[in-house]
Design an enzyme around this catalytic site. Structure first.
Site, PDB file in Angstrom:
ATOM      1  N   LYS A  38       0.841  -1.205   0.000  1.00  0.00           N
ATOM      2  CA  LYS A  38       0.000   0.000   0.000  1.00  0.00           C
ATOM      3  C   LYS A  38       0.876   1.255   0.000  1.00  0.00           C
ATOM      4  O   LYS A  38       0.633   2.194  -0.746  1.00  0.00           O
ATOM      5  CB  LYS A  38      -0.893  -0.011   1.247  1.00  0.00           C
ATOM      6  CG  LYS A  38      -1.534   1.315   1.571  1.00  0.00           C
ATOM      7  CD  LYS A  38      -2.326   1.281   2.858  1.00  0.00           C
ATOM      8  CE  LYS A  38      -1.533   1.583   4.106  1.00  0.00           C
ATOM      9  NZ  LYS A  38      -1.223   3.004   4.343  1.00  0.00           N
ATOM     10  N   ASN A  39       1.900   1.254   0.850  1.00  0.00           N
ATOM     11  CA  ASN A  39       2.704   2.464   0.993  1.00  0.00           C
ATOM     12  C   ASN A  39       3.638   2.722  -0.190  1.00  0.00           C
ATOM     13  O   ASN A  39       4.265   3.772  -0.268  1.00  0.00           O
ATOM     14  CB  ASN A  39       3.526   2.423   2.295  1.00  0.00           C
ATOM     15  CG  ASN A  39       2.650   2.688   3.511  1.00  0.00           C
ATOM     16  OD1 ASN A  39       1.467   2.988   3.378  1.00  0.00           O
ATOM     17  ND2 ASN A  39       3.236   2.570   4.693  1.00  0.00           N
ATOM     18  N   CYS A 136      -5.023  13.073  14.190  1.00  0.00           N
ATOM     19  CA  CYS A 136      -4.731  11.717  13.731  1.00  0.00           C
ATOM     20  C   CYS A 136      -4.592  10.847  14.975  1.00  0.00           C
ATOM     21  O   CYS A 136      -4.092  11.299  15.993  1.00  0.00           O
ATOM     22  CB  CYS A 136      -3.436  11.762  12.936  1.00  0.00           C
ATOM     23  SG  CYS A 136      -2.673  10.187  12.683  1.00  0.00           S
ATOM     24  N   ARG A 141       0.779  14.683  13.279  1.00  0.00           N
ATOM     25  CA  ARG A 141       1.609  14.287  12.139  1.00  0.00           C
ATOM     26  C   ARG A 141       1.675  15.453  11.176  1.00  0.00           C
ATOM     27  O   ARG A 141       0.932  15.516  10.203  1.00  0.00           O
ATOM     28  CB  ARG A 141       1.054  13.017  11.485  1.00  0.00           C
ATOM     29  CG  ARG A 141       1.207  11.806  12.375  1.00  0.00           C
ATOM     30  CD  ARG A 141       0.590  10.579  11.782  1.00  0.00           C
ATOM     31  NE  ARG A 141       1.367  10.010  10.693  1.00  0.00           N
ATOM     32  CZ  ARG A 141       1.062   8.841  10.123  1.00  0.00           C
ATOM     33  NH1 ARG A 141       0.023   8.147  10.542  1.00  0.00           N
ATOM     34  NH2 ARG A 141       1.791   8.376   9.146  1.00  0.00           N
ATOM     35  N   ASP A 324       5.481   0.538  11.996  1.00  0.00           N
ATOM     36  CA  ASP A 324       4.243  -0.102  11.547  1.00  0.00           C
ATOM     37  C   ASP A 324       4.149  -1.563  11.993  1.00  0.00           C
ATOM     38  O   ASP A 324       3.124  -2.213  11.742  1.00  0.00           O
ATOM     39  CB  ASP A 324       4.113  -0.011  10.015  1.00  0.00           C
ATOM     40  CG  ASP A 324       3.717   1.384   9.560  1.00  0.00           C
ATOM     41  OD1 ASP A 324       3.384   2.213  10.424  1.00  0.00           O
ATOM     42  OD2 ASP A 324       3.737   1.642   8.343  1.00  0.00           O
ATOM     43  N   ARG A 416      -8.229  -0.407   5.630  1.00  0.00           N
ATOM     44  CA  ARG A 416      -7.447   0.628   4.942  1.00  0.00           C
ATOM     45  C   ARG A 416      -6.170   0.035   4.343  1.00  0.00           C
ATOM     46  O   ARG A 416      -5.677   0.525   3.329  1.00  0.00           O
ATOM     47  CB  ARG A 416      -7.047   1.732   5.927  1.00  0.00           C
ATOM     48  CG  ARG A 416      -8.183   2.632   6.336  1.00  0.00           C
ATOM     49  CD  ARG A 416      -7.656   3.784   7.160  1.00  0.00           C
ATOM     50  NE  ARG A 416      -6.479   4.354   6.501  1.00  0.00           N
ATOM     51  CZ  ARG A 416      -5.539   5.053   7.124  1.00  0.00           C
ATOM     52  NH1 ARG A 416      -5.613   5.289   8.412  1.00  0.00           N
ATOM     53  NH2 ARG A 416      -4.510   5.533   6.445  1.00  0.00           N
TER      54      ARG A 416
HETATM   55  C1  UD1 Z   1       4.966   6.817   6.427  1.00  0.00           C
HETATM   56  C2  UD1 Z   1       4.099   5.604   6.236  1.00  0.00           C
HETATM   57  C3  UD1 Z   1       3.584   5.101   7.578  1.00  0.00           C
HETATM   58  C4  UD1 Z   1       4.748   4.864   8.534  1.00  0.00           C
HETATM   59  C5  UD1 Z   1       5.651   6.087   8.596  1.00  0.00           C
HETATM   60  C6  UD1 Z   1       6.911   5.833   9.396  1.00  0.00           C
HETATM   61  C7  UD1 Z   1       3.132   5.966   4.042  1.00  0.00           C
HETATM   62  C8  UD1 Z   1       1.930   6.296   3.245  1.00  0.00           C
HETATM   63  N1  UD1 Z   1       2.989   5.975   5.390  1.00  0.00           N
HETATM   64  O1  UD1 Z   1       4.158   7.840   7.002  1.00  0.00           O
HETATM   65  O2  UD1 Z   1       2.860   3.895   7.373  1.00  0.00           O
HETATM   66  O3  UD1 Z   1       4.242   4.614   9.829  1.00  0.00           O
HETATM   67  O4  UD1 Z   1       6.049   6.485   7.268  1.00  0.00           O
HETATM   68  O5  UD1 Z   1       7.621   4.761   8.889  1.00  0.00           O
HETATM   69  O6  UD1 Z   1       4.185   5.691   3.505  1.00  0.00           O
HETATM   70  N2  UD1 Z   1       7.209  14.609  10.579  1.00  0.00           N
HETATM   71  C9  UD1 Z   1       7.286  15.956  10.839  1.00  0.00           C
HETATM   72  N3  UD1 Z   1       7.056  16.830   9.807  1.00  0.00           N
HETATM   73  C10 UD1 Z   1       6.751  16.410   8.540  1.00  0.00           C
HETATM   74  C11 UD1 Z   1       6.676  15.042   8.288  1.00  0.00           C
HETATM   75  C12 UD1 Z   1       6.911  14.148   9.319  1.00  0.00           C
HETATM   76  O7  UD1 Z   1       7.563  16.359  11.961  1.00  0.00           O
HETATM   77  O8  UD1 Z   1       6.560  17.257   7.665  1.00  0.00           O
HETATM   78  C13 UD1 Z   1       7.456  13.635  11.663  1.00  0.00           C
HETATM   79  C14 UD1 Z   1       6.241  12.788  11.997  1.00  0.00           C
HETATM   80  O9  UD1 Z   1       5.381  13.439  12.891  1.00  0.00           O
HETATM   81  C15 UD1 Z   1       6.872  11.549  12.584  1.00  0.00           C
HETATM   82  C16 UD1 Z   1       8.170  11.416  11.763  1.00  0.00           C
HETATM   83  O10 UD1 Z   1       8.411  12.697  11.200  1.00  0.00           O
HETATM   84  O11 UD1 Z   1       7.193  11.748  13.932  1.00  0.00           O
HETATM   85  C17 UD1 Z   1       8.131  10.379  10.673  1.00  0.00           C
HETATM   86  O12 UD1 Z   1       6.977  10.555   9.897  1.00  0.00           O
HETATM   87  P1  UD1 Z   1       6.915  10.234   8.341  1.00  0.00           P
HETATM   88  O13 UD1 Z   1       8.087   9.376   7.965  1.00  0.00           O
HETATM   89  O14 UD1 Z   1       6.721  11.497   7.598  1.00  0.00           O
HETATM   90  O15 UD1 Z   1       5.597   9.369   8.248  1.00  0.00           O
HETATM   91  P2  UD1 Z   1       4.654   9.342   7.004  1.00  0.00           P
HETATM   92  O16 UD1 Z   1       5.468   9.597   5.782  1.00  0.00           O
HETATM   93  O17 UD1 Z   1       3.462  10.192   7.265  1.00  0.00           O
END
Ligand code: UD1
Length: 450
Positions: A38-39, A136, A141, A324, A416
């Protein structure tokens, strides 16, 4: 057969009414086949926004998040064609006539990853309007790192009526250092940079296999990307991208969930169609817990015939232990001899499953970002509630070893991200059924997208 513009129901019944009824006690035996990730499919679908030509994706899982993304793209004017029968996991997306570069609140609130369209839209359409994700279940996030990165590439960004607006006549290559490692942030910026003028250097990038898969697709589309899978990604901007055909990598989290399920139930399971190279940290941890694991080509055989031993686990960015898989590992830890300390380093507030596991008889104490799990305590079936995607998976796993019947409410969370999980589990011996006001339909029905 292919239905044009169709968004197909994956036959899950009414999402809010469905429950799982699980009777524990059966070991998982046999072979289970893993679906596409999915990701990896979500960013791949967003990548189709970067070209006028069709992008054909194979091995796309039939899960609700993918359906949400189909709706998202269709609302922008994309033509989304879905394969049927043997080609049911193929999706063809053509973004020739994009009319509306917007991701609405209705869609973004059900799936945060909708924000993945931001970079691609600004790059191709010069304009994007994407709703802020809002709250969330697994903590704040933010998407600030996506926005800072796009600003570095020259986009003007502002916020209005709960939406992020971004504009740029043409993005310009730049050096972007992510303050924190972000998976979708890396993907978003990589997509934006493909059509920027000049070179972009992304540093402190996520190294998840899904980032590498997206880079492979983008390069097939004519992009010039090097270094995906390392901390530094270089993108040489090009004028235009073209269509491509791409097969999505297997879902390492679905594979991991079945592997843990087999270990937990004392089963003997062949998890096929996966990529064991993406499962390193998990398999090593399970071996530490006393689980026998053999990898062979694209499969993993798990034999859970000995006692489970406690082990500490810390979630980290890839190639570390994935956040995850944290909830599923916690379910396993409740059945291991001794004390396991589970530390969640990636997300705050990602222990919602712990309280439900405690209701089933687990001994878990939460101390900030650490969960202290004392095993082995017998679990007993109870009525529990799914709170997010992976938390729901941990409740299913716990139910498989609980005495008596467990009823899991709000299984729309699990739908999902897991394709037909109850059918796959039943196929390897679990006693699980879905109940709901509308029972799952076996026959897929094409409906209008939008
Ligand atoms: C992706 C995955 C999700 C997985 C996560 C971590 C997808 C669709 N989802 O989510 O399943 O749990 O990676 O492996 O691929 N952060 C910030 N600012 C930002 C972006 C992120 O502070 O602009 C922080 C987040 O709050 C979190 C950390 O960075 O603490 C990692 O998040 P991130 O890797 O961005 O997760 P997703 O990409 O949303």
């Amino acid at each position: 057969m292919i239905h044009k513009f169709g968004v197909r129901s994956v036959g899950l019944g009414h999402p809010y009414m469905d429950k799982f009824v699980i009777r524990g006690g059966n070991p998982l035996l046999g072979t289970v086949r893993i679906s596409g990730a999915k990701n990896a499919a979500l960013p791949a679908m967003a990548a189709a926004l970067l070209t006028e030509e069709p992008v054909i994706l194979e091995n796309v899982p039939q899960v609700r998040d993918i359906e949400t993304e189909r709706k998202l793209l269709a609302a922008m004017g994309a033509e989304v064609e879905l394969g049927y029968g043997r080609a049911q996991h193929r999706t063809t997306i053509c973004c020739r006539n994009l009319v509306n570069p917007e991701a609405s609140y209705e869609l973004v609130k059900t799936m945060r990853a909708s924000t993945l369209v931001l970079g691609a839209l600004v790059a191709r359409m010069k304009h994007a309007r994407v709703s802020l994700p809002g709250g969330c279940a697994i903590g704040a996030r933010p998407i600030d790192l996506h926005l800072k990165g796009l600003e570095r590439l020259g986009a003007r960004i502002w916020q209005e009526h709960g939406y992020i607006e971004a504009r740029a006549e043409r993005l310009k290559g730049a050096r972007v250092v992510f303050e924190k490692i972000t998976v979708t942030g890396t993907e978003d910026l990589m997509m934006a940079a493909t059509l920027a003028e000049g070179e972009t250097i992304l540093e402190n990038c996520a190294r998840e296999p899904e980032v590498g898969d997206l880079a492979t697709l983008l390069n097939k589309m004519g992009a010039k990307i090097e270094g995906a899978g390392t901390h530094t990604i270089r993108v040489q901007g090009v004028e235009k991208l073209h269509g491509a055909r791409h097969r999505i990598i297997p879902d390492r989290i679905e594979a991991g969930t079945f592997i843990v399920a087999a270990a937990l139930t004392g089963g003997d399971l062949l998890v096929s169609g996966c990529d064991p190279r993406h499962l390193g940290a998990l398999l090593q941890k399970l071996e530490e817990c006393g689980v026998r694991v053999q990898t062979n080509g694209d499969s993993v055989r798990v034999t859970g015939d000995g006692p489970l031993r406690a082990a500490d686990m810390v979630t980290e960015e890839y190639p570390g232990f994935p956040t995850d898989m944290q909830a599923q590992f916690m379910a396993l830890a409740t059945q291991a001899e001794g004390v396991s300390i589970v530390t969640e380093n990636i997300f705050e507030n990602r222990f919602m499953h712990a309280q439900e596991l405690v209701r089933m008889g687990a001994n878990i104490r939460i101390e900030g970002a650490r969960a202290v799990v004392r095993g082995q305590t017998p679990l007993s079936g109870a009525a529990v509630q799914a709170s997010d995607l992976r938390a729901s998976a941990s409740l299913v796993l716990a139910a498989l070893v609980a005495e008596g019947e467990t009823i899991i409410d709000r299984v729309y969370h699990i739908d999902r991200g897991y394709e037909r999980i109850e059918e796959k589990l039943r196929g390897v011996g679990a006693q699980i059924r879905r109940i709901g006001e509308f029972l799952p339909k076996r026959v897929a029905t094409p409906v209008a997208a939008g």
